[in-house]
Design a protein around this motif. Structure first.
Motif, short mmCIF file in Angstrom:
data_model
loop_
_atom_site.label_atom_id
_atom_site.label_comp_id
_atom_site.label_asym_id
_atom_site.label_seq_id
_atom_site.Cartn_x
_atom_site.Cartn_y
_atom_site.Cartn_z
N LYS A 62 0.57 -1.14 0.47
CA LYS A 62 0.08 -0.07 -0.34
C LYS A 62 0.89 1.36 -0.65
CE LYS A 62 -1.02 -0.10 5.12
NZ LYS A 62 -1.48 0.37 6.22
N TYR A 63 2.39 1.04 0.01
CA TYR A 63 3.11 2.92 -0.20
C TYR A 63 3.91 2.38 -0.70
CZ TYR A 63 2.03 2.55 5.02
OH TYR A 63 1.17 1.74 6.57
N SER A 64 3.00 0.81 -2.28
CA SER A 64 4.29 1.45 -3.22
C SER A 64 3.12 1.58 -4.76
CB SER A 64 5.13 0.14 -3.20
OG SER A 64 5.78 -0.37 -1.61
N CYS A 154 12.22 -5.37 -10.77
CA CYS A 154 11.53 -4.31 -11.59
C CYS A 154 12.02 -3.33 -10.72
CB CYS A 154 9.92 -4.48 -11.29
SG CYS A 154 8.23 -3.38 -11.80
N PRO A 155 12.50 -2.59 -10.95
CA PRO A 155 12.51 -1.54 -10.62
C PRO A 155 11.71 -0.24 -10.03
CG PRO A 155 13.75 -1.16 -12.74
CD PRO A 155 12.97 -2.51 -12.56
N MET A 156 11.82 0.34 -9.08
CA MET A 156 10.54 1.36 -8.65
C MET A 156 11.57 2.66 -7.87
SD MET A 156 7.88 -1.95 -7.52
CE MET A 156 7.84 -0.39 -6.61
N GLU A 157 10.43 3.87 -8.64
CA GLU A 157 10.30 5.51 -7.71
C GLU A 157 9.53 5.82 -7.39
OE1 GLU A 157 13.45 8.57 -9.72
OE2 GLU A 157 12.81 7.36 -10.96
N GLY A 158 8.49 4.74 -7.22
CA GLY A 158 6.64 5.41 -7.27
C GLY A 158 6.38 4.51 -6.24
N PHE A 159 6.91 4.84 -4.29
CA PHE A 159 7.15 4.24 -3.46
C PHE A 159 7.23 6.15 -2.39
CE2 PHE A 159 11.33 4.01 -3.86
CZ PHE A 159 11.68 4.58 -2.11
N GLU A 160 6.50 5.54 -1.59
CA GLU A 160 6.18 6.47 -0.22
C GLU A 160 7.88 6.35 0.51
OE1 GLU A 160 2.31 7.47 2.13
OE2 GLU A 160 1.16 5.18 0.57
N PRO A 161 8.58 7.06 0.53
CA PRO A 161 10.01 6.43 1.17
C PRO A 161 9.44 6.71 2.87
CG PRO A 161 10.36 8.22 -0.65
CD PRO A 161 8.83 8.01 -0.15
N GLU A 162 9.00 7.96 3.21
CA GLU A 162 8.85 8.10 4.60
C GLU A 162 8.34 6.85 5.96
OE1 GLU A 162 7.57 10.33 2.13
OE2 GLU A 162 9.13 11.17 2.40
N LYS A 163 7.05 6.19 4.60
CA LYS A 163 6.75 5.45 5.35
C LYS A 163 7.42 3.32 5.21
CE LYS A 163 1.96 7.21 6.18
NZ LYS A 163 1.59 6.90 7.77
N VAL A 167 8.35 2.01 8.19
CA VAL A 167 7.87 0.26 8.63
C VAL A 167 9.17 -0.82 8.91
CG1 VAL A 167 7.28 -1.35 7.29
CG2 VAL A 167 5.49 0.67 7.47
N LEU A 168 10.57 -0.07 8.11
CA LEU A 168 11.36 -0.35 8.36
C LEU A 168 11.87 -0.45 9.38
CD1 LEU A 168 12.07 -1.21 4.02
CD2 LEU A 168 11.14 -3.47 5.85
N GLY A 169 11.88 0.49 9.79
CA GLY A 169 12.71 1.36 11.29
C GLY A 169 14.01 1.37 10.64
N LEU A 170 14.56 2.02 9.69
CA LEU A 170 15.43 2.86 8.91
C LEU A 170 15.44 4.17 9.25
CD1 LEU A 170 14.76 2.39 5.12
CD2 LEU A 170 15.63 1.12 6.78
N ASP A 171 15.17 5.18 9.89
CA ASP A 171 14.94 6.16 10.96
C ASP A 171 15.86 5.42 11.97
OD1 ASP A 171 13.70 7.26 9.32
OD2 ASP A 171 11.84 7.58 10.90
N LYS A 172 15.81 4.36 12.56
CA LYS A 172 16.81 3.92 13.74
C LYS A 172 18.07 4.05 13.03
CE LYS A 172 12.54 1.79 16.28
NZ LYS A 172 12.05 1.46 16.74
N LEU A 173 18.14 3.48 11.88
CA LEU A 173 19.49 2.77 11.34
C LEU A 173 20.77 3.88 10.43
CD1 LEU A 173 18.44 -0.37 9.61
CD2 LEU A 173 19.44 -0.09 11.89
N ASN A 174 19.46 6.04 10.87
CA ASN A 174 20.15 6.43 10.07
C ASN A 174 20.39 6.12 8.72
OD1 ASN A 174 21.05 9.36 10.58
ND2 ASN A 174 23.02 8.56 10.40
N LEU A 175 19.51 5.67 8.16
CA LEU A 175 18.71 5.20 6.55
C LEU A 175 17.75 6.03 6.17
CD1 LEU A 175 20.24 1.78 6.48
CD2 LEU A 175 21.72 3.96 5.46
N LYS A 176 17.39 6.59 4.62
CA LYS A 176 16.82 6.81 4.31
C LYS A 176 16.58 6.16 2.81
CE LYS A 176 14.91 10.64 1.90
NZ LYS A 176 13.08 10.79 1.99
#
Length: 210
Positions: A62-64, A154-163, A167-176
């Protein structure tokens, strides 16, 4: 397949076979391909998150933009950039250089100091754009290696990075997150696999100077 045949075989897979899973050997190849990709200055301001959990993949659909490939793929590769490229990050890179090549400090220091000073004076948006460009380089490498290994992608740019980050806890890993690449095996009924590849003639895209 040779390289050109593999690239002709490749297409942006719209439907994956949910019952087929990539082997660990294939995933290892993709890991190494990502790690060996070219990056500016060799700094590697990128990381790759590998999602192989169907429940988590379904949550990401749903975020893709509701692109079902994310849920049906064998694995989903999420290409991310470091949120901070600072003095410490750059110094860590040069520590690796020294460890692996045993290059003396007097040779490394001028370039290291230049990069530290250069990045210190860049605006955060400029650094983000630069780092994202490195992720695109990695994406190109992954697509090419996937094709030669008969891995569909399937390469994709169409997604919501913030979501995705949430969901993946990337903020805690200092990643975007910046790019998404579902990989696996094409479904037999994916009609797009039968479409002829549309590309401009070589003469229109190549300029040879003598």
């Amino acid at each position: 397949m040779n390289n050109i045949e593999a690239l002709k075989w490749r297409y942006a897979t719209k439907k994956f076979d949910e019952n087929r899973i990539l082997s660990e050997d294939k995933i290892e190849i993709l890991k190494h391909a990502f790690n060996l990709t070219a990056t500016s200055y060799g700094l590697q301001p990128i990381k790759m998150v590998i999602v192989r959990n169907k429940a988590l993949q379904s949550k990401l659909v749903k975020y893709s933009m509701n692109q079902q490939q994310v849920g049906s793929a064998s694995h989903v590769l999420v290409l991310c950039i470091e949120r901070e490229i600072d003095k410490n990050f750059i110094e860590n890179y040069f520590n690796y250089v020294q460890k692996i090549r045993a290059t003396p400090n007097e040779i490394l220091s001028p370039f290291k100091d230049f990069l530290i000073d250069d990045f210190k004076n860049k605006h955060i948006d400029e650094i983000t754009s630069w780092a994202t460009n490195q992720a695109f380089l990695a994406l190109g490498t992954l697509l090419t290696v996937s094709a030669t290994e008969a891995i569909d992608a399937c390469p994709m740019e169409g997604f919501e990075p913030e979501k995705y980050d949430e969901v993946l806890g990337l903020d805690k890993l200092n990643l975007k997150s910046v790019l998404v690449l579902p990989v696996g095996f094409r479904a037999k009924d994916d009609m797009f696999s039968e479409f002829k590849k549309v590309r401009r003639p070589i003469s229109d895209v190549i300029i040879e100077l003598e």
